[in-house]
Design a protein around this motif. Structure first.
Motif, short mmCIF file in Angstrom:
data_model
loop_
_atom_site.label_atom_id
_atom_site.label_comp_id
_atom_site.label_asym_id
_atom_site.label_seq_id
_atom_site.Cartn_x
_atom_site.Cartn_y
_atom_site.Cartn_z
N PHE A 191 0.84 -1.19 0.00
CA PHE A 191 0.00 0.00 0.00
C PHE A 191 0.87 1.24 0.00
O PHE A 191 1.95 1.27 0.59
N HIS A 192 0.39 2.30 -0.65
CA HIS A 192 1.13 3.55 -0.75
C HIS A 192 0.17 4.70 -0.46
O HIS A 192 -0.93 4.75 -1.01
N ASP A 193 0.57 5.61 0.41
CA ASP A 193 -0.28 6.75 0.75
C ASP A 193 -0.44 7.68 -0.44
O ASP A 193 0.51 7.91 -1.20
N VAL A 194 -1.63 8.23 -0.57
CA VAL A 194 -1.93 9.24 -1.58
C VAL A 194 -2.01 10.58 -0.86
O VAL A 194 -2.67 10.68 0.18
N PRO A 195 -1.35 11.62 -1.35
CA PRO A 195 -1.39 12.91 -0.66
C PRO A 195 -2.82 13.43 -0.49
O PRO A 195 -3.69 13.18 -1.34
N SER A 196 -3.06 14.14 0.58
CA SER A 196 -4.38 14.73 0.82
C SER A 196 -4.79 15.59 -0.37
O SER A 196 -3.97 16.29 -0.97
N GLY A 197 -6.06 15.52 -0.72
CA GLY A 197 -6.59 16.32 -1.82
C GLY A 197 -6.26 15.77 -3.20
O GLY A 197 -6.51 16.44 -4.19
N HIS A 198 -5.71 14.56 -3.26
CA HIS A 198 -5.34 13.96 -4.53
C HIS A 198 -6.14 12.68 -4.77
O HIS A 198 -6.74 12.11 -3.86
N LEU A 199 -6.11 12.24 -6.02
CA LEU A 199 -6.72 10.98 -6.43
C LEU A 199 -5.65 10.06 -6.98
O LEU A 199 -4.67 10.52 -7.57
N ALA A 200 -5.85 8.76 -6.81
CA ALA A 200 -4.98 7.78 -7.44
C ALA A 200 -5.83 6.93 -8.37
O ALA A 200 -6.96 6.56 -8.04
N ALA A 201 -5.30 6.65 -9.54
CA ALA A 201 -6.01 5.82 -10.51
C ALA A 201 -5.02 4.85 -11.16
O ALA A 201 -3.86 5.20 -11.39
N VAL A 202 -5.51 3.65 -11.43
CA VAL A 202 -4.72 2.70 -12.21
C VAL A 202 -5.06 2.93 -13.67
O VAL A 202 -6.23 2.89 -14.07
N VAL A 203 -4.03 3.21 -14.46
CA VAL A 203 -4.18 3.51 -15.88
C VAL A 203 -3.78 2.28 -16.69
O VAL A 203 -2.71 1.71 -16.47
N THR A 204 -4.65 1.87 -17.60
CA THR A 204 -4.35 0.75 -18.50
C THR A 204 -4.15 1.30 -19.90
O THR A 204 -5.03 1.99 -20.43
N HIS A 205 -3.01 0.99 -20.50
CA HIS A 205 -2.72 1.38 -21.88
C HIS A 205 -3.05 0.20 -22.79
O HIS A 205 -2.70 -0.95 -22.50
N LEU A 206 -3.73 0.51 -23.91
CA LEU A 206 -4.14 -0.52 -24.85
C LEU A 206 -3.75 -0.10 -26.27
O LEU A 206 -3.62 1.10 -26.55
N GLN A 207 -3.60 -1.08 -27.15
CA GLN A 207 -3.26 -0.78 -28.53
C GLN A 207 -3.83 -1.82 -29.47
O GLN A 207 -4.13 -2.95 -29.06
N MET A 208 -4.01 -1.44 -30.72
CA MET A 208 -4.28 -2.39 -31.79
C MET A 208 -3.27 -2.11 -32.90
O MET A 208 -3.03 -0.95 -33.25
N LEU A 209 -2.67 -3.17 -33.41
CA LEU A 209 -1.62 -3.04 -34.42
C LEU A 209 -2.15 -3.32 -35.82
O LEU A 209 -1.48 -3.02 -36.81
N ASP A 210 -3.31 -3.91 -35.90
CA ASP A 210 -3.98 -4.20 -37.17
C ASP A 210 -5.44 -3.85 -37.03
O ASP A 210 -6.01 -3.94 -35.95
N ARG A 211 -6.03 -3.49 -38.14
CA ARG A 211 -7.46 -3.16 -38.11
C ARG A 211 -8.27 -4.42 -37.82
O ARG A 211 -8.12 -5.43 -38.50
N PRO A 212 -9.11 -4.40 -36.81
CA PRO A 212 -9.90 -5.59 -36.47
C PRO A 212 -11.11 -5.73 -37.41
O PRO A 212 -11.50 -4.77 -38.08
#
Length: 198
Positions: free
Chosen positions: A7-28
Motif C-alpha cells: 500500500f502507498h499513501d496518496v497525498p491529501s486532496g489527490h486521487l490515485a487511478a490505475v491507468v491501463t494502456h491498450l493498442q491495436m496493431l492491425d485493423r480488427p
C-alpha cells in the motif's frame, strides 16, 4: 519509478487511478452497430474554446475528466488547429452528444485521445457506432498502431469495451493527480461514486 508491492499513501486532496494502456496493431474485423439514423458524425474544423469546455465537462464530469478544463484558450486552439489532430462529435438535431478526438501527431500512430458519450446516449449502441467510426478514421491513414488509455476513474464498462473493440492491454501505471473537485475545475458534486477526501 516502479512502485514496490504493498500500500502507498496518496497525498491529501489527490486521487490515485490505475491507468491501463491498450493498442491495436492491425485493423480488427468490423463489429455490427445499430442503425442510429438520427445521429450524424460531424468533423469540427474550428473549435470555440467555451463550446469545447462545455462539451468536455458534460461528457467527462462523471469520470473526473479535468485535463482540458484549466487550459488557456490559446493552448486549446493550438491543439485543434494542428492538421494532424481531429475532433468529431455525434450530433442529434442541434445537439452534440458524443466526443471523439484522434491524434495523428506522431508519425505512424494514432491516439484515441478522448472518447465519450453524453448520458443520453449510454445504452443506445452509440458507443459501438462511434468506435466503428474511430477505427475507420484511424486506419484510413498510414498507421501501424492505434492506441488509447483508460483508468479506474472512467466508466466501469470502458476497459471491457475497448478490449471487445479490438484493443489489447499492454501496460499499467498508477497516476496521482489533484482532485479536480478541490481545485475548482469541477463541482464537488461531480462523480459521487468516487470518494472526496480532502
Amino acid at each position: 519509478m516502479t512502485l514496490a508491492p504493498g500500500f502507498h499513501d496518496v497525498p491529501s486532496g489527490h486521487l490515485a487511478a490505475v491507468v491501463t494502456h491498450l493498442q491495436m496493431l492491425d485493423r480488427p474485423p468490423a463489429r455490427p452497430s445499430p442503425d442510429l439514423q438520427d445521429l450524424s458524425l460531424i468533423k469540427h474544423e474550428t473549435v470555440a474554446p467555451d463550446w469545447y469546455r462545455d462539451m468536455f465537462r458534460r461528457i467527462g464530469q462523471d469520470y473526473l475528466w479535468f485535463s482540458r478544463l484549466h487550459m488557456k484558450d490559446a493552448d486549446l486552439a493550438q491543439i485543434f488547429e494542428t492538421p494532424d489532430y481531429d475532433l468529431y462529435t455525434l450530433r442529434k438535431g442541434d445537439d452534440d452528444l458524443a466526443l471523439l478526438e484522434l491524434d495523428f501527431r506522431k508519425a505512424g500512430e494514432c491516439e484515441l485521445a478522448f472518447f465519450g458519450l453524453d448520458a443520453a446516449l449510454i445504452g443506445t449502441g452509440a458507443g459501438r457506432l462511434l468506435m466503428n467510426h474511430a477505427i475507420d478514421l484511424a486506419f484510413t491513414r498510414p498507421i501501424t498502431r492505434f492506441h488509447v488509455h483508460t483508468c479506474t476513474l472512467d466508466s466501469p464498462q470502458a476497459l471491457g469495451f475497448y478490449v471487445r473493440s479490438g484493443f489489447t492491454p499492454y501496460r499499467t501505471e498508477v497516476e496521482i493527480a489533484p482532485d479536480p473537485r478541490l481545485t475548482g475545475d469541477l463541482p464537488e458534486s461531480a462523480a459521487p461514486q468516487i470518494p472526496l477526501i480532502r
